[in-house]
Every structure is written in structure tokens, then in C-alpha cells.
Design a protein around this motif. Structure first.
Motif, mmCIF file in Angstrom:
data_model
loop_
_atom_site.group_PDB
_atom_site.id
_atom_site.type_symbol
_atom_site.label_atom_id
_atom_site.label_comp_id
_atom_site.label_asym_id
_atom_site.label_seq_id
_atom_site.Cartn_x
_atom_site.Cartn_y
_atom_site.Cartn_z
ATOM 1 N N LEU A 61 0.839 -1.194 0.000
ATOM 2 C CA LEU A 61 0.000 0.000 0.000
ATOM 3 C C LEU A 61 0.870 1.238 0.000
ATOM 4 O O LEU A 61 2.046 1.196 0.368
ATOM 5 N N CYS A 62 0.285 2.347 -0.442
ATOM 6 C CA CYS A 62 0.946 3.649 -0.348
ATOM 7 C C CYS A 62 -0.103 4.739 -0.468
ATOM 8 O O CYS A 62 -1.197 4.510 -0.970
ATOM 9 N N PHE A 63 0.241 5.922 0.025
ATOM 10 C CA PHE A 63 -0.631 7.089 -0.067
ATOM 11 C C PHE A 63 -0.249 7.935 -1.273
ATOM 12 O O PHE A 63 0.917 7.968 -1.665
ATOM 13 N N SER A 64 -1.245 8.663 -1.814
ATOM 14 C CA SER A 64 -0.922 9.693 -2.802
ATOM 15 C C SER A 64 -0.173 10.805 -2.077
ATOM 16 O O SER A 64 -0.196 10.899 -0.846
ATOM 17 N N LYS A 65 0.483 11.650 -2.813
ATOM 18 C CA LYS A 65 1.278 12.729 -2.202
ATOM 19 C C LYS A 65 0.406 13.629 -1.323
ATOM 20 O O LYS A 65 0.821 14.036 -0.243
ATOM 21 N N SER A 66 -0.812 13.916 -1.771
ATOM 22 C CA SER A 66 -1.715 14.779 -1.010
ATOM 23 C C SER A 66 -2.365 14.042 0.161
ATOM 24 O O SER A 66 -2.899 14.675 1.068
ATOM 25 N N VAL A 104 3.437 -1.555 -4.645
ATOM 26 C CA VAL A 104 2.971 -0.289 -5.220
ATOM 27 C C VAL A 104 3.854 0.820 -4.680
ATOM 28 O O VAL A 104 4.322 0.748 -3.543
ATOM 29 N N GLY A 105 4.111 1.839 -5.499
ATOM 30 C CA GLY A 105 4.939 2.956 -5.056
ATOM 31 C C GLY A 105 4.543 4.242 -5.755
ATOM 32 O O GLY A 105 4.281 4.244 -6.960
ATOM 33 N N MET A 106 4.505 5.329 -4.984
ATOM 34 C CA MET A 106 4.142 6.629 -5.513
ATOM 35 C C MET A 106 5.399 7.410 -5.884
ATOM 36 O O MET A 106 6.361 7.450 -5.101
ATOM 37 N N GLN A 107 5.381 8.022 -7.059
ATOM 38 C CA GLN A 107 6.480 8.863 -7.515
ATOM 39 C C GLN A 107 6.564 10.093 -6.609
ATOM 40 O O GLN A 107 5.544 10.569 -6.104
ATOM 41 N N SER A 108 7.755 10.605 -6.368
ATOM 42 C CA SER A 108 7.956 11.665 -5.375
ATOM 43 C C SER A 108 7.144 12.932 -5.645
ATOM 44 O O SER A 108 6.725 13.608 -4.719
ATOM 45 N N SER A 109 6.912 13.271 -6.907
ATOM 46 C CA SER A 109 6.110 14.462 -7.202
ATOM 47 C C SER A 109 4.613 14.175 -7.118
ATOM 48 O O SER A 109 3.798 15.092 -7.156
#
Length: 126
Positions: A61-66, A104-109
Motif C-alpha cells: 500500500l501507499c498514499f498519494s502525495k496529497s 505499489v509505489g508513488m512517484q515523489s512528485s
């Protein structure tokens, strides 16, 4: 290091944990197919993410940047789901996945999500 808190509520092995960007909350994903959001300041569970039709273990799991969305990878169909963090409703099931999503992984931006699957492919979603 010493334990400063214990959070309960899952009914199976926990496979993934991710901190919210503010450092006060975190989500967890177990084999019981439900993701949970906990707050360390309130010392309680804030939300539960799951549906009866999604009956496979959470692998990642991961969160969106916001922080508006929580992304979950699963052992079996639906394989990857986007959850609205506040309402705990699923906003999207990611298409074209046919095997377990192991990460799953969110891009830093915050503009792209990457999924890794047992079909040997990495997919970038934007």
C-alpha cells in the motif's frame, strides 16, 4: 528502541504498513483484505477500507502525495484498488492486471503510481 503504542483490529497477518506524510497517521494492509487507517495521536483506528467483493490479501500500500488516496495491491482480483482516504470508498480498480500485485509505489512528485506484479511487469499509472 521501545514500543510506544500497540494498535489492534486486523484478523490476519499484516503484510504492509505506510506512514501518512504528516507522520501522525499510518495505514496497514493484512491478509484479511481490509486496509485500515490509524492515528497515533488519537490512539485509534480512523477508517477501514474494504468491500465484500474484494476477498484477497493486501500485499502492499501507499498514499498519494496529497494523502487524498490510498492505493492497495492485492494477492488476487481486483489486484490494485484506489481508495478515497476520507470516505473509504473505492474510486478505481486499476485495469489490465491479471496476477498478484506485490508492490505499489508513488512517484515523489505525486503524478504517477508504479505497480509491480507477478506477471514480471512494472506498470506506471498517471
Amino acid at each position: 528502541a521501545s514500543v510506544i503504542g500497540t494498535f489492534t483490529g486486523h484478523e490476519a497477518d499484516i503484510n504492509a504498513v505506510e506512514w501518512f506524510a504528516d507522520g501522525h497517521a499510518f495505514a496497514s494492509g493484512p491478509d484479511d483484505s481490509t486496509l485500515k487507517l490509524f492515528d497515533k495521536r488519537a490512539y485509534r483506528q480512523l477508517n477501514n477500507y474494504g468491500q465484500e467483493k474484494f476477498m484477497s490479501g493486501v500485499t502492499s500500500l501507499c498514499f498519494s502525495k496529497s494523502g487524498k488516496y490510498l492505493f492497495g495491491g492485492y494477492d488476487d482480483s481486483p489486484f490494485a484498488v484506489v481508495w478515497d482516504t476520507l470516505s473509504a470508498t473505492n474510486t478505481q480498480v486499476l485495469a489490465n492486471l491479471v496476477k498478484r500485485v506485490s508492490c505499489v509505489g508513488m512517484q515523489s512528485s505525486g503524478y504517477a503510481l508504479c505497480t509491480g506484479s507477478w506477471d514480471y511487469n512494472l506498470r506506471i499509472w498517471a
